[in-house]
Write an enzyme that holds these catalytic residues in place. Structure first.
Site, PDB file in Angstrom:
ATOM      1  N   HIS A 116       0.849  -1.275  -0.208  1.00 55.98           N
ATOM      2  CA  HIS A 116      -0.105   0.169   0.209  1.00 55.98           C
ATOM      3  C   HIS A 116       0.961   1.266  -0.060  1.00 55.98           C
ATOM      4  CE1 HIS A 116      -3.152   2.907   0.727  1.00 55.98           C
ATOM      5  NE2 HIS A 116      -3.786   2.294   1.643  1.00 55.98           N
ATOM      6  N   TYR A 153      -1.063   7.379   3.311  1.00 52.94           N
ATOM      7  CA  TYR A 153      -0.352   6.508   4.568  1.00 52.94           C
ATOM      8  C   TYR A 153       1.243   6.403   4.354  1.00 52.94           C
ATOM      9  CZ  TYR A 153      -5.113   5.822   5.229  1.00 52.94           C
ATOM     10  OH  TYR A 153      -6.351   6.001   5.383  1.00 52.94           O
ATOM     11  N   ASN A 210      -6.020  12.698   3.135  1.00 52.37           N
ATOM     12  CA  ASN A 210      -5.196  12.466   4.432  1.00 52.37           C
ATOM     13  C   ASN A 210      -3.925  13.514   4.184  1.00 52.37           C
ATOM     14  OD1 ASN A 210      -6.098  10.420   6.068  1.00 52.37           O
ATOM     15  ND2 ASN A 210      -5.226   8.954   4.597  1.00 52.37           N
TER      16      ASN A 210
HETATM   17  C1  PHB Z   1     -10.368   4.616   4.889  1.00 52.25           C
HETATM   18  O1  PHB Z   1     -10.469   4.141   6.037  1.00 52.25           O
HETATM   19  O2  PHB Z   1     -10.953   5.753   4.791  1.00 52.25           O
HETATM   20  C2  PHB Z   1      -9.242   4.414   4.268  1.00 52.25           C
HETATM   21  C3  PHB Z   1      -8.486   3.414   4.473  1.00 52.25           C
HETATM   22  C4  PHB Z   1      -7.230   3.033   3.669  1.00 52.25           C
HETATM   23  C5  PHB Z   1      -7.242   3.795   2.470  1.00 52.25           C
HETATM   24  C6  PHB Z   1      -8.076   4.786   2.008  1.00 52.25           C
HETATM   25  C7  PHB Z   1      -9.199   5.048   2.887  1.00 52.25           C
HETATM   26  O3  PHB Z   1      -6.276   3.359   1.459  1.00 52.25           O
END
Ligand code: PHB
Length: 356
Positions: A172, A177, A232
């Site tokens: 990911h 992130y 984010n």
């Molecule tokens: C979310 O929890 O909204 C979320 C989590 C991981 C992602 C994108 C969104 O990659």
């Protein structure tokens, strides 16, 4: 002529169709452990050519949400095995998404210690903690001496996933992130080997792919990026140059695929980044994601714009999405109120076509 319903070889496996279930956080794990309900949910969706699991934390440091599963202990692996076995018994395939939230976290998840990030820059926004929403904090910048252990954690998680029976892993590197925080210049202001030039900002991702591929086989490793997503509190001053470079550099590893979120979180394309260029830079399989339907998906595959298409919300609401799309049947409407947390409602109780 290929379309959504023709098969596709990814590494050693053959997908029955080119509909991919996107990774979707659903926040129903029990203390990091996948539950029997989660096994039911994924098994219901096994007619997808490939399922990519919800983001699964690679270590305790990687956690940023409540109810998300882990993939770094034997117990977690044993619980995931029930999910994977269910999917395989129905003829499906499933990759595990390896996730580190970085600064999109809160000290509440880390015994009061700060979350980590490339640089000590606080994101705008709030974390979902067990005590409700709390403002993000200024994270701690990872020390250069901590990077080798971080990469080691990705490898350990990948091996743990393969022990659980997953067909592969997806790194990911999207959606703001940790890895994405290294890639993009709004969040990476390091002056060492891992920051500054786009070559340096890309270094962590490439080192992780190199190490994980060496551990489990490069044809079992996919990578997900989101060049234009600002979710984010993230952005880059030149996403086209950055992600063209990422795509070119990944070629040396011949990974299983590159998975690209082509739109923003609210589904918009951006004039600052042309996904066709990224597609051309990458020599392997390209999975496109973001606002596709049957017509656009088939067209994307026929024109060679993508090899497979990932669907998110449509797979939440339609456990038998491939069958419905193939038949031209109506789709169930998705209920966003049941996306995160809760029980089987809005999770495993969306009807199949033959139940209606
Ligand atoms: C979310 O929890 O909204 C979320 C989590 C991981 C992602 C994108 C969104 O990659």
């Amino acid at each position: 002529m290929n379309d959504l319903f023709t098969s596709l070889a990814i590494g050693d496996i053959i997908l029955a169709n080119r509909l991919v279930m996107a990774p979707l956080t659903r926040s129903r794990a029990d203390n990091g452990l996948p539950t029997d309900l989660m096994a039911t949910y994924y098994t219901q969706r096994a007619s997808a050519g490939l399922i990519i699991s919800e983001g699964s934390q690679i270590s305790s440091q990687a956690v940023g949400y409540i109810g998300t599963p882990g993939i770094y202990t034997d117990k977690q692996s044993a619980s995931w095995k029930k999910v994977v076995t269910g999917v395989h018994q129905r003829g499906g395939h499933i990759f595990c998404q390896l996730w580190h939230c970085g600064r999109i976290s809160h000290p509440d998840f880390h015994n009061g210690e700060l979350p980590v990030a490339p640089s000590a820059i606080k994101p705008d926004g709030q974390a979902f903690t067990s005590e409700g929403l709390k403002d993000f904090v200024t994270p701690r910048a990872l020390g250069l001496d901590e990077i080798p252990e971080l990469i080691e954690r990705y490898c350990y998680a990948a091996v743990t996933a393969m022990d659980a029976g997953f067909d592969g892993v997806e790194i990911h590197a999207a959606n703001g992130y940790l890895i994405d925080q290294f890639l993009r210049d709004k969040t990476n202001q390091r002056s060492d080997y891992y920051g500054g030039s786009l070559e340096n900002r890309t270094r962590l991702l490439l080192e992780i792919v190199a190490a994980v591929g060496k551990a489990i086989g490069f044809n079992k490793v996919g990578v997900r990026i989101s060049p234009v997503n600002t979710f984010n509190d993230i952005s880059d001053s030149n996403p086209q140059a950055l992600f063209n470079y990422v795509a070119e550099q990944l070629n040396q590893f011949k990974p299983a695929y590159l998975h690209v979120v082509e739109v923003t979180m609210v589904g918009e394309l951006s004039e600052h980044c042309d996904m066709k260029q990224i597609r051309q830079c990458f020599k392997g399989l390209y999975i496109a994601n973001g606002g596709y339907d049957k017509v656009r998906g088939n067209e994307g595959i026929r024109k060679g714009r993508a090899d497979a298409i990932a669907f998110g919300a449509k797979f939440i609401a339609n456990p038998d999405l491939p069958e419905r799309l193939k038949a031209g049947a109506p789709l169930n409407e998705v209920d966003p109120n049941t996306f995160y947390g809760g029980d089987e409602h809005g999770y495993t109780d969306y009807p199949f076509l033959n139940e209606e």
